[in-house]
Design a protein around this motif. Structure first.
Motif, PDB file in Angstrom:
ATOM      1  N   VAL A 268       3.591  -7.202  47.746  1.00 43.39           N
ATOM      2  CA  VAL A 268       4.403  -6.073  48.194  1.00 43.39           C
ATOM      3  C   VAL A 268       5.481  -6.604  49.125  1.00 43.39           C
ATOM      4  O   VAL A 268       5.185  -7.361  50.049  1.00 43.39           O
ATOM      5  N   ARG A 269       6.746  -6.243  48.868  1.00 37.83           N
ATOM      6  CA  ARG A 269       7.805  -6.662  49.795  1.00 37.83           C
ATOM      7  C   ARG A 269       8.983  -5.698  49.712  1.00 37.83           C
ATOM      8  O   ARG A 269       9.169  -5.002  48.711  1.00 37.83           O
ATOM      9  N   LYS A 270       9.780  -5.682  50.774  1.00 40.07           N
ATOM     10  CA  LYS A 270      10.960  -4.821  50.851  1.00 40.07           C
ATOM     11  C   LYS A 270      11.998  -5.268  49.833  1.00 40.07           C
ATOM     12  O   LYS A 270      12.229  -6.461  49.648  1.00 40.07           O
ATOM     13  N   LEU A 271      12.653  -4.301  49.192  1.00 34.91           N
ATOM     14  CA  LEU A 271      13.700  -4.604  48.233  1.00 34.91           C
ATOM     15  C   LEU A 271      14.936  -3.753  48.523  1.00 34.91           C
ATOM     16  O   LEU A 271      14.849  -2.737  49.230  1.00 34.91           O
ATOM     17  N   LYS A 272      16.064  -4.145  47.959  1.00 37.46           N
ATOM     18  CA  LYS A 272      17.291  -3.363  48.097  1.00 37.46           C
ATOM     19  C   LYS A 272      17.111  -2.020  47.413  1.00 37.46           C
ATOM     20  O   LYS A 272      16.649  -1.940  46.279  1.00 37.46           O
ATOM     21  N   ASN A 273      17.449  -0.936  48.128  1.00 41.44           N
ATOM     22  CA  ASN A 273      17.120   0.403  47.617  1.00 41.44           C
ATOM     23  C   ASN A 273      17.887   0.800  46.369  1.00 41.44           C
ATOM     24  O   ASN A 273      17.579   1.802  45.742  1.00 41.44           O
ATOM     25  N   THR A 274      18.892   0.008  45.982  1.00 38.14           N
ATOM     26  CA  THR A 274      19.650   0.327  44.768  1.00 38.14           C
ATOM     27  C   THR A 274      19.106  -0.405  43.542  1.00 38.14           C
ATOM     28  O   THR A 274      19.627  -0.238  42.434  1.00 38.14           O
ATOM     29  N   SER A 275      18.073  -1.238  43.718  1.00 40.04           N
ATOM     30  CA  SER A 275      17.474  -1.926  42.577  1.00 40.04           C
ATOM     31  C   SER A 275      16.912  -0.906  41.585  1.00 40.04           C
ATOM     32  O   SER A 275      16.436   0.157  41.974  1.00 40.04           O
ATOM     33  N   MET A 276      16.962  -1.232  40.302  1.00 33.34           N
ATOM     34  CA  MET A 276      16.477  -0.330  39.258  1.00 33.34           C
ATOM     35  C   MET A 276      15.085  -0.794  38.825  1.00 33.34           C
ATOM     36  O   MET A 276      14.950  -1.783  38.098  1.00 33.34           O
ATOM     37  N   LEU A 277      14.065  -0.088  39.289  1.00 28.52           N
ATOM     38  CA  LEU A 277      12.683  -0.506  39.057  1.00 28.52           C
ATOM     39  C   LEU A 277      11.879   0.571  38.334  1.00 28.52           C
ATOM     40  O   LEU A 277      12.331   1.695  38.160  1.00 28.52           O
ATOM     41  N   ASN A 278      10.661   0.196  37.938  1.00 26.87           N
ATOM     42  CA  ASN A 278       9.721   1.151  37.366  1.00 26.87           C
ATOM     43  C   ASN A 278       9.329   2.204  38.402  1.00 26.87           C
ATOM     44  O   ASN A 278       9.455   1.985  39.620  1.00 26.87           O
ATOM     45  N   VAL A 279       8.818   3.333  37.915  1.00 24.34           N
ATOM     46  CA  VAL A 279       8.417   4.434  38.792  1.00 24.34           C
ATOM     47  C   VAL A 279       6.962   4.795  38.519  1.00 24.34           C
ATOM     48  O   VAL A 279       6.581   5.033  37.374  1.00 24.34           O
ATOM     49  N   VAL A 280       6.150   4.824  39.561  1.00 18.15           N
ATOM     50  CA  VAL A 280       4.784   5.326  39.468  1.00 18.15           C
ATOM     51  C   VAL A 280       4.558   6.264  40.649  1.00 18.15           C
ATOM     52  O   VAL A 280       4.992   5.989  41.762  1.00 18.15           O
ATOM     53  N   CYS A 281       3.921   7.396  40.387  1.00 17.31           N
ATOM     54  CA  CYS A 281       3.720   8.422  41.404  1.00 17.31           C
ATOM     55  C   CYS A 281       2.223   8.647  41.623  1.00 17.31           C
ATOM     56  O   CYS A 281       1.400   8.301  40.783  1.00 17.31           O
ATOM     57  N   THR A 282       1.888   9.255  42.755  1.00 11.70           N
ATOM     58  CA  THR A 282       0.482   9.467  43.064  1.00 11.70           C
ATOM     59  C   THR A 282       0.272  10.745  43.863  1.00 11.70           C
ATOM     60  O   THR A 282       1.202  11.272  44.479  1.00 11.70           O
TER      61      THR A 282
END
Length: 294
Positions: A268-282
């Protein structure tokens, strides 16, 4: 913070060559934000797509609301207001340097409202106060925008056109479906997808999967009454091995709460908030799975 009350006009001509707000990246980001944030202000303030020739220049009737300067609390409960980040009043169009500083901090579109010979810079609109507040804090860390502030628009005061009223009354199908889902120790995990042609996606296992920025990932989760994962919940999901067994998308990391990236090896690490990543919700579950898992 009292300086924010004054109507200060800022000239940015000395910062470099003038740039319009209709760059490709700004336009794409604005389109994505508006697609996910279909609130009253988006319907009232933005011109029709075919007439959007000046970039995001807000309509004359667009309400800007009341400034939340200092520690002034919001007036309305959740859903009763929408929000702008006011980034200043400018005599000229924003420079390229100013635009880049804004985009380093926020994901929402930069808008201008012409009034009394100046351009009021308004970022948004935001449906969620907490998201607007976080992005305001990030913007205030940029040297040109330390005096930015929030504005709250009480939706009960907004005069809606007939078109907006019809859109609000007409039932809209929820475009969000659930591609993967599981429940572990009464904690529900779900991978959402928006099948409306406006969202970013990539292919894995011959199936399209949603890609989003940090803000839009959070917005998608909120729309299905869920939230992004903490690192503790990510560990629960990874340790279950369900993602591998059930062929969840794993080529990209997932967004977690507070712009942390969640990686398949458990890191787990901080990333740039504009990166386009997968989405998982809980969420803690007492209900059936939302949507149609595949």
């Amino acid at each position: 913070m009292t300086k924010l009350i004054k109507k200060t006009v800022i000239t940015l001509g000395v910062l470099g060559s003038i740039a319009t707000i209709t760059s490709v990246s700004a336009s794409e980001k604005a389109t994505e934000h508006v697609a996910l944030n279909k609130g009253i202000l988006s319907a009232v303030c933005f011109p029709k797509e075919e007439n959007r020739n000046e970039g995001y220049v807000l309509s004359e009737s667009c309400p800007i609301g009341e400034g939340l300067w200092g520690r002034k609390p919001v007036k309305q409960q959740a859903g009763g207001s929408e929000y702008w980040i006011q980034c200043g009043l400018f005599k000229k169009t924003l420079t390229k340097d100013a635009i880049e500083q804004i985009h380093r901090a926020v994901d929402a579109p930069i808008n201008m409202k012409k009034e009394e010979g100046v351009n009021r810079c308004l970022i948004g609109p935001y449906l969620d106060y907490s998201i607007a507040s976080k992005e305001l804090t990030a913007l205030q860390n940029q040297r040109l925008f330390k005096q930015s502030g929030l504005r709250e628009v009480d939706l009960s005061t907004v005069v809606k056109s007939d078109a907006v009223a019809e859109e609000a009354i007409e039932p809209q199908p929820d475009p969000i479906t659930i591609r993967k889902a599981t429940i572990i120790n009464q904690v529900h995990f779900a991978v959402p997808f928006i099948d409306n042609g406006n969202e970013g996606f990539y292919m894995e296992n011959k199936i399209p999967w949603l890609r989003a920025t940090a803000q839009n990932a959070q917005t998608v989760c909120q729309k299905i009454d869920m939230e992004l994962l903490t690192k503790e919940k990510w560990k629960i999901l990874i340790d279950s091995t369900i993602m591998t067994k059930d062929k969840w998308p794993m080529q990209l990391p997932y967004w977690g709460a507070n712009t942390i990236g969640l990686f398949k090896d458990g890191a787990v690490r901080k990333l740039k908030n504009t990166s386009m990543l997968n989405v998982v919700c809980t969420k803690k579950t007492e209900d059936k799975v939302v949507g149609n898992p595949i």
